[in-house]
Design an enzyme around this catalytic site. Structure first.
Site, PDB file in Angstrom:
ATOM      1  N   THR A  70      31.434  16.001  43.100  1.00 50.36           N
ATOM      2  CA  THR A  70      31.042  15.256  41.903  1.00 50.36           C
ATOM      3  C   THR A  70      32.268  14.770  41.145  1.00 50.36           C
ATOM      4  O   THR A  70      32.356  13.606  40.752  1.00 50.36           O
ATOM      5  CB  THR A  70      30.177  16.169  40.994  1.00 50.36           C
ATOM      6  OG1 THR A  70      28.983  16.498  41.714  1.00 50.36           O
ATOM      7  CG2 THR A  70      29.822  15.494  39.684  1.00 50.36           C
ATOM      8  N   ASN A 148      22.463  11.990  51.656  1.00 46.54           N
ATOM      9  CA  ASN A 148      22.218  13.435  51.614  1.00 46.54           C
ATOM     10  C   ASN A 148      20.756  13.826  51.777  1.00 46.54           C
ATOM     11  O   ASN A 148      20.458  14.983  52.034  1.00 46.54           O
ATOM     12  CB  ASN A 148      22.764  14.037  50.310  1.00 46.54           C
ATOM     13  CG  ASN A 148      22.367  13.254  49.082  1.00 46.54           C
ATOM     14  OD1 ASN A 148      22.668  12.070  48.963  1.00 46.54           O
ATOM     15  ND2 ASN A 148      21.681  13.894  48.170  1.00 46.54           N
ATOM     16  N   GLN A 178      28.756  14.373  52.709  1.00 49.99           N
ATOM     17  CA  GLN A 178      27.884  14.826  53.808  1.00 49.99           C
ATOM     18  C   GLN A 178      28.411  14.392  55.181  1.00 49.99           C
ATOM     19  O   GLN A 178      27.809  14.735  56.199  1.00 49.99           O
ATOM     20  CB  GLN A 178      26.456  14.290  53.624  1.00 49.99           C
ATOM     21  CG  GLN A 178      25.735  14.847  52.401  1.00 49.99           C
ATOM     22  CD  GLN A 178      25.402  16.331  52.515  1.00 49.99           C
ATOM     23  OE1 GLN A 178      25.515  16.953  53.582  1.00 49.99           O
ATOM     24  NE2 GLN A 178      24.997  16.925  51.400  1.00 49.99           N
ATOM     25  N   SER A 198      33.950  17.517  49.764  1.00 53.81           N
ATOM     26  CA  SER A 198      33.657  18.723  48.984  1.00 53.81           C
ATOM     27  C   SER A 198      33.737  19.954  49.884  1.00 53.81           C
ATOM     28  O   SER A 198      33.299  19.911  51.035  1.00 53.81           O
ATOM     29  CB  SER A 198      32.248  18.590  48.402  1.00 53.81           C
ATOM     30  OG  SER A 198      31.861  19.782  47.765  1.00 53.81           O
ATOM     31  N   GLY A 199      34.257  21.059  49.329  1.00 56.39           N
ATOM     32  CA  GLY A 199      34.469  22.260  50.135  1.00 56.39           C
ATOM     33  C   GLY A 199      33.199  22.980  50.553  1.00 56.39           C
ATOM     34  O   GLY A 199      33.050  23.411  51.696  1.00 56.39           O
ATOM     35  N   HIS A 200      32.242  23.089  49.601  1.00 56.92           N
ATOM     36  CA  HIS A 200      31.135  24.017  49.875  1.00 56.92           C
ATOM     37  C   HIS A 200      30.122  23.497  50.885  1.00 56.92           C
ATOM     38  O   HIS A 200      29.197  24.214  51.255  1.00 56.92           O
ATOM     39  CB  HIS A 200      30.460  24.461  48.567  1.00 56.92           C
ATOM     40  CG  HIS A 200      29.608  23.441  47.895  1.00 56.92           C
ATOM     41  ND1 HIS A 200      28.241  23.486  47.917  1.00 56.92           N
ATOM     42  CD2 HIS A 200      29.921  22.350  47.165  1.00 56.92           C
ATOM     43  CE1 HIS A 200      27.747  22.474  47.216  1.00 56.92           C
ATOM     44  NE2 HIS A 200      28.762  21.766  46.751  1.00 56.92           N
ATOM     45  N   THR A 236      46.060  23.579  36.344  1.00 62.87           N
ATOM     46  CA  THR A 236      46.638  24.423  37.389  1.00 62.87           C
ATOM     47  C   THR A 236      45.721  24.429  38.606  1.00 62.87           C
ATOM     48  O   THR A 236      44.518  24.677  38.487  1.00 62.87           O
ATOM     49  CB  THR A 236      46.827  25.861  36.864  1.00 62.87           C
ATOM     50  OG1 THR A 236      47.679  25.790  35.722  1.00 62.87           O
ATOM     51  CG2 THR A 236      47.446  26.768  37.917  1.00 62.87           C
ATOM     52  N   CYS A 322      19.828  18.342  44.656  1.00 67.73           N
ATOM     53  CA  CYS A 322      20.448  17.737  43.477  1.00 67.73           C
ATOM     54  C   CYS A 322      19.448  16.953  42.643  1.00 67.73           C
ATOM     55  O   CYS A 322      19.693  16.649  41.501  1.00 67.73           O
ATOM     56  CB  CYS A 322      21.567  16.795  43.879  1.00 67.73           C
ATOM     57  SG  CYS A 322      22.785  17.599  44.880  1.00 67.73           S
TER      58      CYS A 322
HETATM   59  N1  PLP Z   1      27.751  13.500  47.261  1.00 70.91           N
HETATM   60  C1  PLP Z   1      26.820  13.875  48.143  1.00 70.91           C
HETATM   61  C2  PLP Z   1      26.379  12.906  49.183  1.00 70.91           C
HETATM   62  C3  PLP Z   1      26.273  15.160  48.082  1.00 70.91           C
HETATM   63  O1  PLP Z   1      25.347  15.529  48.968  1.00 70.91           O
HETATM   64  C4  PLP Z   1      26.720  16.041  47.083  1.00 70.91           C
HETATM   65  C5  PLP Z   1      26.124  17.397  46.953  1.00 70.91           C
HETATM   66  O2  PLP Z   1      25.050  17.651  47.420  1.00 70.91           O
HETATM   67  C6  PLP Z   1      27.718  15.604  46.191  1.00 70.91           C
HETATM   68  C7  PLP Z   1      28.210  14.321  46.309  1.00 70.91           C
HETATM   69  C8  PLP Z   1      28.244  16.500  45.122  1.00 70.91           C
HETATM   70  O3  PLP Z   1      29.112  17.463  45.648  1.00 70.91           O
HETATM   71  P1  PLP Z   1      29.440  18.795  44.818  1.00 70.91           P
HETATM   72  O4  PLP Z   1      28.238  19.667  44.924  1.00 70.91           O
HETATM   73  O5  PLP Z   1      30.643  19.363  45.476  1.00 70.91           O
HETATM   74  O6  PLP Z   1      29.700  18.358  43.423  1.00 70.91           O
END
Ligand code: PLP
Length: 370
Positions: A70, A148, A178, A198-200, A236, A322
């Site tokens: 995000t 997503n 994704q 994104s890491g997670h 940091t 989301c």
């Molecule tokens: N963009 C896409 C296509 C996503 O699927 C997601 C999270 O589901 C994000 C952005 C946001 O990533 P984060 O959860 O790391 O903020």
């Protein structure tokens, strides 16, 4: 337990957790400190930067760490807008993640114009449609690599080249949250300027993301402070999360192609297994990503199907996690009928998903959902 909600988040691999713990409890220095502990922390950050750069085919100094996908998307959009001078027009699509859509809406409130290109009925945003929207005052095009919710894969390379053919100095951003480590993503082949990851979503912890910014591209930083990350993202650095991100990237990239081939096969097995059932309909985009399948189980609303699966130890999500229960803008864009809309669940796989899990999942679907 069968966890098929990997597009929402993934488990952290042990190796990534171990490097995070080491960076928290052992070598816990601040990368800006000039002493040995600072230098060792800086080296950890550099290692992670290079691991991501290696996958994207860019240099380490073109990677900026952020706190999540995000933030990466926000930095790309607001950072580009603030440096756009008199150009006030941005192009995106109607089915982006909210971190792009809501940033674009914010720009509209600030007096910018935004064109939202619609995907066609095949679930894809077409290069011609994006190029047609380009104007003299367009400063940014932002199109996601993989959607997503339905998992459609956009042809970012074709989009970038069609846009550049119309106007060469438009910045091109792709939200690849994704797509990263699910599809080949070489920055030069794609021809983009900015990429969010994104890491997670790739078995690293939550709270870390990155933005590729092509050398020479000027974005305005969104945080004022000590000028870390080459001035692009003050604060940091979260060395534990960044180091874990780097480790997860390194591990995933070692077997990325074969993992994805296997996952595509599992995806096909699941979608073929569901497609032949009554009261079930796979939302099939033209060009699907290997890890996402959207299915309408028409006997029940999404939340009920989710709960029935959960009773059997299977975790999926209703549309995108989301969108928090709001009717999905993605499915609307794809013109999925209202009848199906309320009954869609998203199944999303990871490189650790197995054939046995797919089979067990199909059994539960057959016995309890259709
Ligand atoms: N963009 C896409 C296509 C996503 O699927 C997601 C999270 O589901 C994000 C952005 C946001 O990533 P984060 O959860 O790391 O903020």
């Amino acid at each position: 337990m069968i966890y098929f909600d990997n597009a929402s988040t993934t488990s952290v691999i042990r190796e990534a957790a171990d490097v995070a713990i080491k960076a928290m409890c052992g070598e816990f220095g601040n990368p800006s400190s000039l002493h040995a502990m600072g230098i060792s922390a800086e080296l950890e950050v550099k290692k992670a930067r290079l691991a991501i750069a290696d996958v994207l085919g860019c240099d380490g100094d073109e990677i900026v760490f952020t706190s999540c996908g995000t933030e990466s998307n926000n930095l790309a959009i607001f950072g580009a807008a603030e440096r756009s001078g008199r150009r006030r027009h941005m192009i995106t699509t109607s089915f982006e993640h909210p971190s792009v859509l809501n940033a674009a809406k914010k720009l509209e409130e600030r007096g910018y114009d935004v064109t939202y290109v619609e995907p066609r009925a095949d679930g894809l945003v077409h290069a011609e449609d994006v190029a047609t929207a380009v104007r003299d005052d367009t400063f940014l095009v932002s199109v996601m690599s993989v959607n997503n919710e339905v998992g459609s894969v956009m042809d970012i390379r074709a989009i970038a080249s069609a846009v550049r053919a119309k106007k060469s100095d438009v910045l091109i951003h792709t939200d690849a949250v994704q797509a990263f480590l699910k599809l080949p993503m070489n920055v030069n082949r794609l021809g983009v300027d900015i990429i969010s990851v994104s890491g997670h979503k790739i078995h690293a912890p939550k709270g870390v993301g990155a933005l590729y910014i092509r050398r020479g591209v000027r974005l305005a930083p969104q945080l004022c402070g000590g000028g870390q990350e080459r001035g692009m993202r003050s604060g940091t650095e979260s060395v534990p999360l960044i180091a874990a991100f780097g480790e997860a990237v390194k591990r995933a990239s070692e077997s990325c192609m074969s993992d994805m081939e296997r996952i595509s096969h599992l995806r096909k097995k699941i979608s073929d297994g569901i497609e032949c059932l009554e009261n079930a309909h796979v939302i099939q985009p033209q060009n699907p990503a290997p890890h996402i399948i959207s299915v309408a189980f028409t006997k029940y609303p999404s939340e009920v199907s989710m709960r029935i699966l959960e009773e059997s130890g299977i975790y999926v999500s209703s549309g995108s996690a989301c969108s928090r229960g709001k009717k999905s803008h993605v499915m609307r864009a794809l013109r999925v009928s209202d009848k199906l809309l309320g009954s869609i669940v998203r199944i999303s796989l990871s490189r650790f998903s197995t054939e046995a899990e797919a089979e067990a999942f199909l059994e539960v679907v057959k016995n309890k959902l259709v």
